[in-house]
Write an enzyme that holds these catalytic residues in place. Structure first.
Site, PDB file in Angstrom:
ATOM      1  N   ARG A 357       6.252 -31.899  19.955  1.00 52.10           N
ATOM      2  CA  ARG A 357       6.152 -31.637  20.936  1.00 52.10           C
ATOM      3  C   ARG A 357       7.554 -32.156  22.448  1.00 52.10           C
ATOM      4  O   ARG A 357       7.798 -30.756  23.153  1.00 52.10           O
ATOM      5  CB  ARG A 357       4.998 -32.628  22.246  1.00 52.10           C
ATOM      6  CG  ARG A 357       4.569 -32.411  22.828  1.00 52.10           C
ATOM      7  CD  ARG A 357       3.835 -32.922  23.094  1.00 52.10           C
ATOM      8  NE  ARG A 357       2.212 -32.739  22.719  1.00 52.10           N
ATOM      9  CZ  ARG A 357       1.383 -33.728  22.179  1.00 52.10           C
ATOM     10  NH1 ARG A 357       1.627 -34.868  22.087  1.00 52.10           N
ATOM     11  NH2 ARG A 357       0.634 -33.013  21.146  1.00 52.10           N
ATOM     12  N   GLY A 358       8.827 -32.445  21.646  1.00 54.78           N
ATOM     13  CA  GLY A 358       9.526 -32.391  22.953  1.00 54.78           C
ATOM     14  C   GLY A 358      10.714 -31.457  22.443  1.00 54.78           C
ATOM     15  O   GLY A 358      10.827 -30.637  23.626  1.00 54.78           O
TER      16      GLY A 358
END
Length: 418
Positions: A357-358
């Site tokens: 997700r980062g």
């Protein structure tokens, strides 16, 4: 005395007979009511022959002209909002909010900082800058007429039948989620009384339905009850809200930008919910005396005459609106080099960031920033600005570590991109 006793006895008998007849009517209705059927957005599965049938309609989704007029009047009578352009300082927080308006898929912002630093004021001032979107008219879920994933079940059924969908332009909603809200108010609920008395299964949409394709703001999010946090996690993960009540199941789209604010001194946020926020902004108290005086004077002017104060910032607000609209139009054409993507992922890997997700959020935020600056190509400077906000809250916490996680991200970025 005997007369009084006789009167009391006859009255009691009359009341008892009425309550028995009333309860028998309710019982007969309850027996004919079939709670085992499944409904999605008010659309029912046909019942077998021989059973009593109810007329099924989603009463809560039918907005009358009188309701539309009432909504218009309520908007006009709303208290004035402090202009976004008038907020002094707090550039990191303002940038994170603007990037999420440009690209809602970034996933929202978590704003943490000292009390009295203008967190709630800044978020609520965003309302004036929100662009217009096309929605299906008289639909409580703000369904997108061109995207089936953002449509309510009723709208999708009409589309499959080839019906023409009336559309209107409306501003993106910002919905406040109070800390004391009940789960029924957040998710929506079934009007069982209407079902029993009128034979109509009516779904009353909640705050998640109203926030679809909009913004859901939770002030003091770290104080939110666990059961509401679970509801938000479920909706944020799937983009849909499912209500299970009395043997009935109703689903509707719930894709929203989640914005939260809070004071870290009042408690930490659950890691599962923290990871759902695309970006994390830290807000500190302004230390410069001159700047503090300016903020106090501006606030005093606004409190004295909100209308005149807003008028003085009207030009700046309109410029910001035009800038946001242009950035949203340009976003799809913004490119990021493969080499820069690899370096972003290398930073995430070396910082031991869990999941991908980062990486995804950093790419999206860098593109949104380039679009805001009027460019079609992402630069290293764009990534340097957004990467601390995208990764700071995703690092594993070390109780013995005194260095701020944002500083660790900047150090690793400098190492990889040098």
């Amino acid at each position: 005395m005997a007369g009084l006793i006789g009167t009391s006895t006859s009255a009691t008998a009359l009341l008892t007979s009425r309550s028995i007849s009333s309860s028998s009517r309710v019982s007969s209705r309850a027996l004919s009511f079939n709670p085992g059927r499944r409904f999605n957005g008010g659309i029912g599965v046909p019942v077998k022959k021989g059973r009593s049938q109810f007329s099924i309609s989603n009463v809560a989704t039918e907005i009358s002209p009188a309701q539309e007029q009432a909504q218009k009047l309520s908007k006009e009578s709303q208290r004035p909002v402090y202009p976004f352009a008038a907020i002094v300082g707090q550039d990191e927080m303002k940038l994170c909010l603007l990037l999420n308006v440009i690209d809602p898929k970034i996933g929202g912002v978590m704003i943490m900082g000292d009390r009295g630093t203008g967190k709630s004021t800044t978020v609520r001032s965003l309302v004036d800058l929100l662009p217009e979107i096309t929605v299906v008219a008289a639909d409580p879920f703000n369904s997108d007429p061109e995207d089936p994933e953002s449509m309510g079940m009723e709208v999708r059924e009409k589309l499959m039948k080839g019906e023409q969908l009336p559309t209107i332009k409306t501003k993106i909603n910002m919905v406040d989620l109070p800390l004391g809200a009940t789960e029924d108010r957040v998710c929506g609920t079934i009007d069982i009384e209407k079902a029993l008395t009128e034979g109509v299964k009516a779904f009353e949409p909640g705050l998640l339905a109203k926030a679809n394709r909009g913004i859901l703001y939770v002030d003091e999010v770290n104080l939110l009850d666990d059961h509401l946090v679970d509801v938000l996690l479920d909706s944020a993960a799937s983009g849909w809200n499912t209500v299970e009540r009395e043997g009935i199941s109703i689903s509707h789209p719930a894709r929203f930008i989640l914005i939260g604010s809070g004071n870290p001194e009042e408690g930490e946020l659950r890691p599962q919910l923290l990871d759902r926020f695309g970006m994390h902004a830290q807000v500190g108290t302004v230390r410069d005396a001159e700047l503090r005086v300016k903020i106090v004077e501006e606030r005093a002017r606004f409190d004295k005459n909100p209308k005149d104060f807003r008028e003085t910032y009207k030009t700046d607000q309109e410029k910001l609106q035009d800038q946001i609209s242009a950035a949203r139009s340009r976003l799809s054409s913004v490119q990021i080099d493969h080499e820069l993507r690899v370096k972003i992922s290398k930073v995430c890997a070396e910082l031991n960031v869990d999941g991908l997700r980062g990486d995804i959020v950093t790419n999206r935020a860098a593109k949104a920033l380039a679009a805001l600056k009027g460019r079609d190509q992402v630069t290293t400077e764009d990534i340097a600005v957004v990467i601390p906000n995208c990764l700071r809250h995703r690092l594993r916490k070390d109780p013995l570590e005194s260095i701020d996680s944002g500083v660790l991200v900047i150090e690793k970025f400098s190492e990889v991109f040098s």
